[in-house]
Design a protein around this motif. Structure first.
Motif, short mmCIF file in Angstrom:
data_model
loop_
_atom_site.label_atom_id
_atom_site.label_comp_id
_atom_site.label_asym_id
_atom_site.label_seq_id
_atom_site.Cartn_x
_atom_site.Cartn_y
_atom_site.Cartn_z
N ALA A 101 120.55 44.67 15.12
CA ALA A 101 119.70 44.74 16.36
C ALA A 101 120.27 45.65 17.33
N LEU A 102 121.57 45.61 17.44
CA LEU A 102 122.23 46.69 18.05
C LEU A 102 122.17 47.98 17.67
N GLN A 103 122.00 48.47 16.37
CA GLN A 103 121.85 49.52 15.62
C GLN A 103 120.43 49.94 15.96
N THR A 104 119.48 49.14 15.89
CA THR A 104 118.16 49.43 16.37
C THR A 104 118.25 49.85 17.73
N ARG A 105 118.65 49.34 18.64
CA ARG A 105 118.80 49.68 19.89
C ARG A 105 119.25 51.31 20.28
N VAL A 106 120.34 51.62 19.48
CA VAL A 106 120.93 52.89 19.45
C VAL A 106 119.66 53.98 18.78
N LEU A 107 119.20 53.53 17.75
CA LEU A 107 118.15 54.40 17.07
C LEU A 107 116.80 54.67 18.39
N ILE A 108 116.54 53.52 18.87
CA ILE A 108 115.51 53.35 19.80
C ILE A 108 115.93 54.68 20.92
N TYR A 109 117.09 54.35 21.60
CA TYR A 109 117.63 55.33 22.66
C TYR A 109 117.72 56.73 22.12
N LEU A 110 117.99 57.02 20.77
CA LEU A 110 118.17 58.29 20.39
C LEU A 110 116.47 58.87 20.25
N SER A 111 115.75 58.05 19.87
CA SER A 111 114.26 58.71 19.89
C SER A 111 113.72 58.83 21.37
N ARG A 112 114.37 58.19 22.30
CA ARG A 112 114.08 58.60 23.64
C ARG A 112 114.62 59.58 24.32
N HIS A 113 115.93 59.60 23.88
CA HIS A 113 116.86 60.62 24.36
C HIS A 113 117.56 61.56 23.42
N PRO A 114 116.69 62.42 22.52
CA PRO A 114 117.53 63.25 21.47
C PRO A 114 118.24 64.31 21.99
N LEU A 172 125.67 54.87 10.84
CA LEU A 172 124.28 55.45 10.91
C LEU A 172 124.18 56.64 10.41
N ALA A 173 125.36 57.44 10.62
CA ALA A 173 125.27 58.95 9.95
C ALA A 173 125.56 58.79 8.45
N ALA A 187 118.24 42.69 4.92
CA ALA A 187 118.17 43.54 3.66
C ALA A 187 118.03 45.21 4.00
N SER A 188 117.62 45.37 5.34
CA SER A 188 117.71 46.91 5.40
C SER A 188 119.22 47.00 5.83
N GLY A 189 119.91 46.32 6.31
CA GLY A 189 121.42 46.45 6.65
C GLY A 189 121.65 47.17 8.27
N ILE A 190 120.40 47.07 8.82
CA ILE A 190 120.33 47.68 10.24
C ILE A 190 120.11 46.28 11.09
#
Length: 148
Positions: free
Chosen positions: A31-44, A69-70, A26-29
């Motif tokens: 698992a792979l997009q989630t990995r991108v977001l998590i890595y960006l939170s760790r490596h801004p 995502l943008a 329902a969110s449209g996100i």
């Protein structure tokens, strides 16, 4: 036996992704997009090339994911002040609450997958899988050094 372990780990990872994707549909996100977001939170501020290597996808695949995502206003590209051709990636403020929800979803999938296990068994499972990952990671790094 090692083929059986590899198959089990791979099949289990596939089933984790499927369960996660079903819960986040329902969110449209994904698992792979989630990995991108998590890595960006760790490596801004990471560049797209190194991020593609971290999540082990082709740069063009990552570029398309970052585009989506943008468009969803979860990630922004900023010009790299040291290289006009490069972009630095950052999460937007809108991504933070979503990341919290995604982490809760991930934990729910883990809870479902480890149902009936004691806390000690869960810890042992995590430790054993981490050891397998470390062993393979070390060997991959050694082979890359040998070919360089």
């Amino acid at each position: 036996m090692s083929e059986a372990i590899g198959f089990l780990l791979n099949d289990t990872a596939r089933m984790f992704r499927r369960a996660f994707n079903a819960r986040t549909r329902a969110s449209g996100i994904t698992a792979l997009q989630t990995r991108v977001l998590i890595y960006l939170s760790r490596h801004p501020g990471i560049r797209q090339g190194p991020l593609a290597e971290l999540i082990e996808v082709e740069p063009i695949t990552l570029s398309r994911m970052v585009d989506r995502l943008a468009e969803a206003e979860l990630v922004e590209r900023r010009a790299d002040p040291t290289d006009r051709r490069a972009w630095l990636l950052f999460l937007t403020d809108a991504a933070e609450p979503l990341l919290g929800d995604l982490r809760q979803t991930s934990q729910a999938v883990v809870d479902e997958a480890t149902e009936g296990m004691s806390d000690a068994e869960r810890e042992q499972l995590a430790a054993l899988v981490e050891r397998v990952r470390a062993n393979l990671s070390r060997r991959i790094c050694q082979k890359e050094e040998e070919t360089a």
